[in-house]
Write a protein that holds these residues in place. Structure first.
Motif, short mmCIF file in Angstrom:
data_model
loop_
_atom_site.label_atom_id
_atom_site.label_comp_id
_atom_site.label_asym_id
_atom_site.label_seq_id
_atom_site.Cartn_x
_atom_site.Cartn_y
_atom_site.Cartn_z
N UNK A 197 0.81 -1.23 0.00
CA UNK A 197 0.00 0.00 0.00
C UNK A 197 0.84 1.27 0.00
N UNK A 198 2.05 1.18 0.56
CA UNK A 198 2.92 2.36 0.62
C UNK A 198 3.50 2.73 -0.73
N UNK A 199 3.41 1.80 -1.69
CA UNK A 199 3.99 2.04 -3.00
C UNK A 199 5.40 1.50 -3.16
N UNK A 200 6.03 1.05 -2.06
CA UNK A 200 7.36 0.47 -2.18
C UNK A 200 7.29 -0.83 -2.97
N UNK A 201 8.35 -1.11 -3.73
CA UNK A 201 8.37 -2.34 -4.51
C UNK A 201 9.36 -3.35 -3.95
N UNK A 202 9.75 -3.20 -2.67
CA UNK A 202 10.71 -4.11 -2.06
C UNK A 202 10.01 -5.39 -1.62
N UNK A 203 9.99 -6.38 -2.53
CA UNK A 203 9.55 -7.71 -2.12
C UNK A 203 10.53 -8.27 -1.12
N UNK A 204 11.80 -8.28 -1.48
CA UNK A 204 12.91 -8.49 -0.55
C UNK A 204 14.05 -7.62 -1.06
N UNK A 252 34.33 -16.67 0.87
CA UNK A 252 35.39 -16.73 1.88
C UNK A 252 36.35 -17.87 1.61
N UNK A 253 35.78 -19.05 1.31
CA UNK A 253 36.59 -20.26 1.16
C UNK A 253 37.49 -20.23 -0.05
N UNK A 254 37.19 -19.35 -1.02
CA UNK A 254 38.02 -19.25 -2.23
C UNK A 254 38.72 -17.89 -2.32
N UNK A 255 38.83 -17.21 -1.19
CA UNK A 255 39.53 -15.93 -1.15
C UNK A 255 38.99 -14.95 -2.19
N UNK A 256 37.67 -14.95 -2.35
CA UNK A 256 37.03 -14.01 -3.26
C UNK A 256 37.00 -14.44 -4.71
N UNK A 257 37.51 -15.64 -5.00
CA UNK A 257 37.54 -16.08 -6.40
C UNK A 257 36.13 -16.40 -6.91
N UNK A 258 35.36 -17.14 -6.12
CA UNK A 258 33.96 -17.37 -6.44
C UNK A 258 33.13 -16.26 -5.82
N UNK A 259 31.97 -15.96 -6.40
CA UNK A 259 31.26 -14.74 -6.04
C UNK A 259 29.91 -15.00 -5.40
N UNK A 260 29.69 -14.33 -4.29
CA UNK A 260 28.33 -14.20 -3.74
C UNK A 260 27.81 -12.85 -4.23
N UNK A 261 26.69 -12.87 -4.91
CA UNK A 261 26.20 -11.69 -5.63
C UNK A 261 24.90 -11.17 -5.01
N UNK A 262 24.81 -9.85 -4.91
CA UNK A 262 23.57 -9.24 -4.43
C UNK A 262 22.41 -9.59 -5.35
N UNK A 263 21.25 -9.81 -4.74
CA UNK A 263 20.03 -10.05 -5.51
C UNK A 263 18.85 -9.55 -4.70
N UNK A 264 17.73 -9.37 -5.36
CA UNK A 264 16.53 -8.83 -4.71
C UNK A 264 15.31 -9.33 -5.46
N UNK A 265 14.13 -9.09 -4.89
CA UNK A 265 12.86 -9.38 -5.57
C UNK A 265 12.02 -8.12 -5.59
N UNK A 266 11.58 -7.74 -6.79
CA UNK A 266 10.66 -6.62 -6.96
C UNK A 266 9.24 -7.15 -6.85
N UNK A 267 8.42 -6.48 -6.04
CA UNK A 267 7.05 -6.95 -5.82
C UNK A 267 6.28 -7.05 -7.14
N UNK A 268 5.44 -8.07 -7.26
CA UNK A 268 4.60 -8.14 -8.46
C UNK A 268 3.58 -7.01 -8.46
N UNK A 269 3.06 -6.67 -9.64
CA UNK A 269 2.16 -5.51 -9.73
C UNK A 269 0.77 -5.80 -9.17
N UNK A 270 0.14 -4.76 -8.66
CA UNK A 270 -1.26 -4.85 -8.25
C UNK A 270 -1.50 -5.95 -7.23
#
Length: 341
Positions: A197-204, A252-270
């Motif tokens: 209802x607030x208009x935010x689209x942060x699903x997560x 951590x285990x690969x000294x940054x060689x493998x990547x943990x990447x930011x991700x999010x979910x945009x709320x579905x419409x309506x």
């Protein structure tokens, strides 16, 4: 080094698609591992097919997920995570935080079904993360379906982790001991109930997972986005595939060689609802993550320090950090000493 492949060329605008069954074919195994190596190093995200999970199994877990959220609110609140010192159970819409902001979703958190551990004054607080689940009396089939699903996906994730290690030239069984006894398995059933209802689209909100591997089952609605440069890449659902991403402990285990990447979910419409079922494959809580050996380390950039998101080699500390941040009301009720003023 990983060889070029058409599916990886497309990864500037989409995720690579990898077929795990190719690892069973001696003629395909090396090429599969090259592509897995590149995906894990360059994006930390991929679509996984050929995993052996049937369409009937995925339909069953999505059906029971929808059935849970269709229960009367009183039945869902009867298994509120506020009842659980182990952070298990139902979280109402808007009561989980990411980046300090409310996520517009509700969810049920399920772990391995075990008795609670005795936690003494000198014991690590993360031992509270092991314990029994809460199951709604109004939907008795939920327990069997979700625990069976969790067991099936643990086997897929274990195979994928071994292939990933082999792909970077490391022993495939390097982490077997950490997962052999009491691995910390975690499944979420999630509903994104349309626009807030607030208009935010942060699903997560944007975040990295803090463990090893995540296998995500999503319905046909979409909304997942993955960090790509200064923006985010849409990840439309691919029928029959899991979205796989790497967590902070593999970084951590690969000294940054493998990547943990930011991700999010945009709320579905309506009023459109989105359902998803992420599964998190992680080791024993007391596992200390050592550096994975291999020649790849010559190309590892090392770990960058983020004071707002400290990384811990001991898995349980990483996991507990995430729970306390996301569910401060549970922490306040059961573990007030863990809250940072």
């Amino acid at each position: 080094m990983p060889s070029a492949h058409p599916s990886l060329h497309a990864s500037l605008t989409s995720l690579p698609v990898l077929d795990l069954s190719r690892a069973d074919d001696p003629a395909e195994r090396d090429a599969f591992r090259d592509e897995l190596h590149a995906a894990a190093r360059d994006t930390g995200f991929l679509h996984l097919t050929g995993h052996g999970i049937t369409a009937a199994e995925t339909a069953r877990v999505l059906d029971v997920t929808r059935a849970f959220f269709a229960l009367p609110e009183a039945d869902r609140l009867a298994v509120s995570n506020l009842n659980s010192p182990h952070f298990r159970g139902y979280t109402r819409i808007g009561h989980e935080l990411t980046g300090g902001a409310s996520d517009w979703r509700d969810q049920l958190d399920v772990g391995a079904e075990r008795d609670a551990l005795p936690v003494g004054p000198g014991d690590p607080a993360y031992l509270w993360l092991e314990g029994p689940n809460q199951w709604p009396a109004a939907l008795p089939e939920l327990r069997t379906v979700v625990l069976d699903w969790q067991s099936r996906l643990a086997a897929v994730a274990h195979r994928l982790l071994q292939e990933l290690l082999a792909s970077i030239g490391a022993p495939a069984d390097f982490f077997d001991a950490a997962f052999a006894d009491r691995p910390h398995l975690h499944t979420k059933l999630i509903r994104y109930p349309g626009s807030a209802p607030s208009g935010t689209d942060q699903g997560v909100g944007a975040h990295k997972d803090y463990g090893f591997l995540t296998l995500l089952l999503q319905d046909s609605v979409g909304g997942l986005q993955v960090r790509r440069g200064d923006g985010f890449l849409d990840v439309p659902p691919l029928p029959g595939a899991f979205v796989v991403n790497l967590g902070e402990l593999l970084e951590i285990a690969t000294q940054g060689y493998l990547r943990a990447t930011d991700h999010r979910v945009v709320s579905p419409p309506g009023a459109v609802e989105r359902y998803s079922v992420p599964f998190f494959y992680n080791p024993r809580l007391d596992s200390v993550v050592g550096t994975v050996p291999g020649d790849y380390l010559r190309s590892a950039p090392g770990l960058s320090e983020d004071a707002a998101n400290p990384l811990h080699a001991e898995y349980g500390r990483n996991e507990l950090k995430g729970w306390v941040r996301a569910h401060p009301a549970v922490a306040r009720r059961w573990h007030p000493t863990l809250l940072t003023p």
